[in-house]
Design a protein around this motif. Structure first.
Motif, PDB file in Angstrom:
ATOM      1  N   ALA A 104       0.828  -1.209   0.000  1.00 30.86           N
ATOM      2  CA  ALA A 104       0.000   0.000   0.000  1.00 30.86           C
ATOM      3  C   ALA A 104       0.865   1.263   0.000  1.00 30.86           C
ATOM      4  O   ALA A 104       0.450   2.311  -0.508  1.00 30.86           O
ATOM      5  N   SER A 105       2.062   1.168   0.568  1.00 30.46           N
ATOM      6  CA  SER A 105       2.975   2.315   0.581  1.00 30.46           C
ATOM      7  C   SER A 105       3.658   2.522  -0.758  1.00 30.46           C
ATOM      8  O   SER A 105       4.432   3.461  -0.920  1.00 30.46           O
ATOM      9  N   GLY A 106       3.418   1.628  -1.711  1.00 29.56           N
ATOM     10  CA  GLY A 106       4.013   1.778  -3.036  1.00 29.56           C
ATOM     11  C   GLY A 106       5.468   1.349  -3.101  1.00 29.56           C
ATOM     12  O   GLY A 106       6.266   1.896  -3.867  1.00 29.56           O
ATOM     13  N   MET A 107       5.800   0.307  -2.316  1.00 33.09           N
ATOM     14  CA  MET A 107       7.195  -0.124  -2.251  1.00 33.09           C
ATOM     15  C   MET A 107       7.743  -0.604  -3.588  1.00 33.09           C
ATOM     16  O   MET A 107       8.893  -0.341  -3.935  1.00 33.09           O
ATOM     17  N   ARG A 108       6.928  -1.324  -4.334  1.00 37.46           N
ATOM     18  CA  ARG A 108       7.410  -1.853  -5.608  1.00 37.46           C
ATOM     19  C   ARG A 108       7.894  -0.727  -6.517  1.00 37.46           C
ATOM     20  O   ARG A 108       8.987  -0.779  -7.081  1.00 37.46           O
ATOM     21  N   GLN A 109       7.047   0.282  -6.665  1.00 42.62           N
ATOM     22  CA  GLN A 109       7.403   1.401  -7.528  1.00 42.62           C
ATOM     23  C   GLN A 109       8.606   2.153  -6.951  1.00 42.62           C
ATOM     24  O   GLN A 109       9.477   2.599  -7.704  1.00 42.62           O
ATOM     25  N   ALA A 110       8.676   2.241  -5.627  1.00 39.56           N
ATOM     26  CA  ALA A 110       9.792   2.952  -5.006  1.00 39.56           C
ATOM     27  C   ALA A 110      11.116   2.288  -5.334  1.00 39.56           C
ATOM     28  O   ALA A 110      12.110   2.952  -5.643  1.00 39.56           O
TER      29      ALA A 110
END
Lengths: 301, 309
Positions: free
Chosen positions: A274-280
Motif C-alpha cells: 500500500a505504501s508503493g514499495m514496488r514502484q519505489a
C-alpha cells in the motif's frame, strides 16, 4: 565459478587500495602464489602492508608492473592480466601511462572503475602520456567490471562485460580473478547492461543498509532497546539473504511460504504494498542506472 | 552466546516439525548427545526420520516425553527443558495434556508459537485435559520465544522473554538451545516487546524477500536477463547483511561510506527517501506488531478456531 583458476598467470594491480587488497586476499586464499602478483602503488605504507600481509611484489612504476620487469628491454614474463584499481578521476592518466606497455605485451586489461566506458579506455590505452595516438596501436582486450562493496568481505555480486578482443582464456581468467571475491558473478551481453548492474547490485548494498536502518529505528520507537533492534535487524538481513541464495525458489514463493493468511507478516506486506514499495524500488534502480549512464558520458570529457 | 551449552540437560520437543528439526540439528552440531533429546511426534514418518537423521529418542506420548519415561511411576530423569514446537491452534490441548507432568517435574517450558501469551500458557499448564484446575498447581517456569525462518538454516534472529519463575540456569539453557539456530538472540524485559520482535525480525525476512523481488524485477525490466538479476539481487542482500553483521558501525554510517557525493548510490537513496521509504518501513513494522498483539488476544479466547499466523 566456471573453469579452474589458473595460478600460473601473472596478475598486475595498478592501485593497491581496498578492492585490490580484497582480491589479492581472495586469490591467495585460493592458493595463488604471491610471486605471480605485482602491485603498483604510490604510497609507501600501502606497499609495505601489501608486502607484509601477502608477500606480493610491489613497485611505484605502472609500466614496469605491466611488464613484470624493472627493465623494459628485458621482459620475459609480462602480466597476463592487468587490474586497473584506481579512481575514475585518474584513469585517463594512468591508462595513457601504461599504453605502450599494454600495446606491446597485450595483457587483458580489467577495469573495476565505475563510469569508465571501454570506448574511452580503449582510446586512452592507444595514446601516449601526452595524449597522442600510438602508431600501430590496436584495440586492447578489455573487461569492464561492476563489483560491489561486499567483495571486501568476499561476498561480492559482480557483473562483467568483455570487449570483442578478449579471448575465451582471458575471459576465464578475468572471471576467476573477480570470483575470488564474489559469490555471484555474471557476464552481460552489452556494456550498457553494466549500468543496470550498477543500479541493482553495485549500489544495492546501500538500499539494504537503509532498510535495516529504518526497520531498527521503527522497532526502537516501539520500545525495543536499540542494541536489540540493531542486532535483530542486521541478522534478519543476513538470514534472509542466506535463504535467498541457498534456494532455487522465487523470492515471491519464499515470501508466500512464510506468510500465513491474515497473520503478522501478511499485515506488514500489505502495508508495504500500500505504501508503493514496488514502484519505489523500481524508481531507485532506474535512478542509479541513469546516473551511471550519465557518469559514463561525463568521464569521457 | 553467553554461558556454555550444558549437554547433560535433557530436552523434550513436543512436535517434530521444521523448527524442531533445525534446533536438534544445531544442538547435535554443537556436540549434544542425541540420547538426551526426545521428540514426541504423531506422524510415524516424521519420527522415523528424526531417529535415522539424528538418533534422538521419539514417542507419541507427550506426557511420557516430558517425564523422559514410558512409565509415569518410574521417572528418574525427567526433562530439564520442554520445547513446545506445535502450532498455536493446538497449543491449549497440548499444554493441558502435559500439565500434570509439568507440574510434577517442573522443567522450564519454552514456546516458540506466535501469538500465545504466557498468561494463557500458564493457565493451560495448570489445568487438566478437561480444562479443570489442577489442585496445588503453580505457575510454571516459562520462556516465550520469537525466532524467525532463517533459523532453519542456522541463521536465526531471536527474541526471548522469561517469566519470573525461570531461574538463571534455566534462562541460560533456554538461550543456548535457541542459540543453536540463531546468530543473534536477545532477552527482552517485557513480554509485549516480543510483538515488536515479531514485527522486526519475526516477519522481517519476508520484507527482504519482497525487496529482492522488486529490485530484480526492476533490473529485468531494464534489460538484465532474469537469471542475472536474481543472482545479483539475492547475493546483494546476503553481502549487505554480512557487512552489517560484521561491523559495529551504524547502518547509516555504512551507507554514507559507500555513497559518493552525486554518484549512482546517492541518486538511488534520494529516490527512496523521496518515495517515503522510511515511513513505509515504519508502518510495516507497526502493522505486524499490532497484528501480533491482536493474535495474542485472539488465541486467549475459550473457543479457538482462529487463523494461522
Amino acid at each position: 565459478m566456471s573453469a579452474k583458476l589458473d595460478t600460473t598467470k601473472r596478475i598486475t594491480f595498478i592501485g593497491g587500495g581496498n578492492m585490490a587488497n580484497a582480491i589479492i586476499g581472495g586469490l591467495l586464499a585460493n592458493g595463488y602464489p604471491p610471486t605471480n602478483i605485482i602491485v603498483s602503488e604510490p604510497f609507501e605504507a600501502s606497499r609495505e602492508k601489501l608486502q607484509s600481509t601477502f608477500g606480493v611484489l610491489t613497485t611505484t612504476d605502472n609500466a614496469a608492473a605491466v611488464a613484470f620487469s624493472q627493465d623494459p628491454k628485458n621482459v620475459t614474463t609480462p602480466a597476463d592480466l592487468v587490474m586497473l584499481a584506481v579512481k575514475p578521476q585518474i584513469m585517463r592518466d594512468v591508462a595513457q601511462g601504461i599504453a605502450h606497455a599494454v600495446q606491446k605485451h597485450k595483457p587483458v586489461v580489467v577495469t573495476i572503475a565505475a563510469g569508465i566506458t571501454l570506448k574511452d579506455l580503449a582510446k586512452w590505452l592507444s595514446s601516449d602520456a601526452q595524449g597522442n595516438d600510438i602508431s600501430g596501436a590496436r584495440s586492447p582486450a578489455l573487461v569492464r567490471v561492476m563489483p560491489n562493496t561486499p567483495a571486501l568481505v568476499l561476498e561480492g555480486a559482480t557483473g562483467l562485460f568483455a570487449s570483442s578482443e578478449v579471448t575465451e582464456e582471458q575471459k576465464t581468467l578475468a572471471f576467476n580473478v573477480l570470483g575470488a571475491v564474489s559469490k555471484s558473478a555474471f557476464w552481460v551481453e552489452r556494456e550498457e547492461l553494466l549500468d543496470v548492474v550498477t543500479g541493482l547490485s553495485g549500489s544495492g548494498p546501500a538500499y539494504f543498509f537503509l532498510m535495516v536502518e529504518c526497520l531498527a529505528a521503527a522497532a526502537t520507537e516501539l520500545g525495543l532497546p536499540s542494541e536489540v533492534a540493531q542486532g535483530l535487524a542486521r541478522q534478519t538481513c543476513l538470514g534472509a539473504g542466506r535463504m535467498l541464495v541457498d534456494t532455487a525458489e522465487d523470492p515471491a514463493e519464499l515470501r508466500r511460504k512464510v506468510t500465513s493468511p491474515n497473520g503478522t507478516t501478511h499485515a506488514a506486506i500489505q502495508s508495504l504494498e500500500a505504501s508503493g514499495m514496488r514502484q519505489a524500488f523500481k524508481d531507485a534502480v532506474v535512478a542509479a542506472t541513469k546516473r551511471g549512464e550519465e557518469l559514463g558520458k561525463m568521464f569521457s570529457q
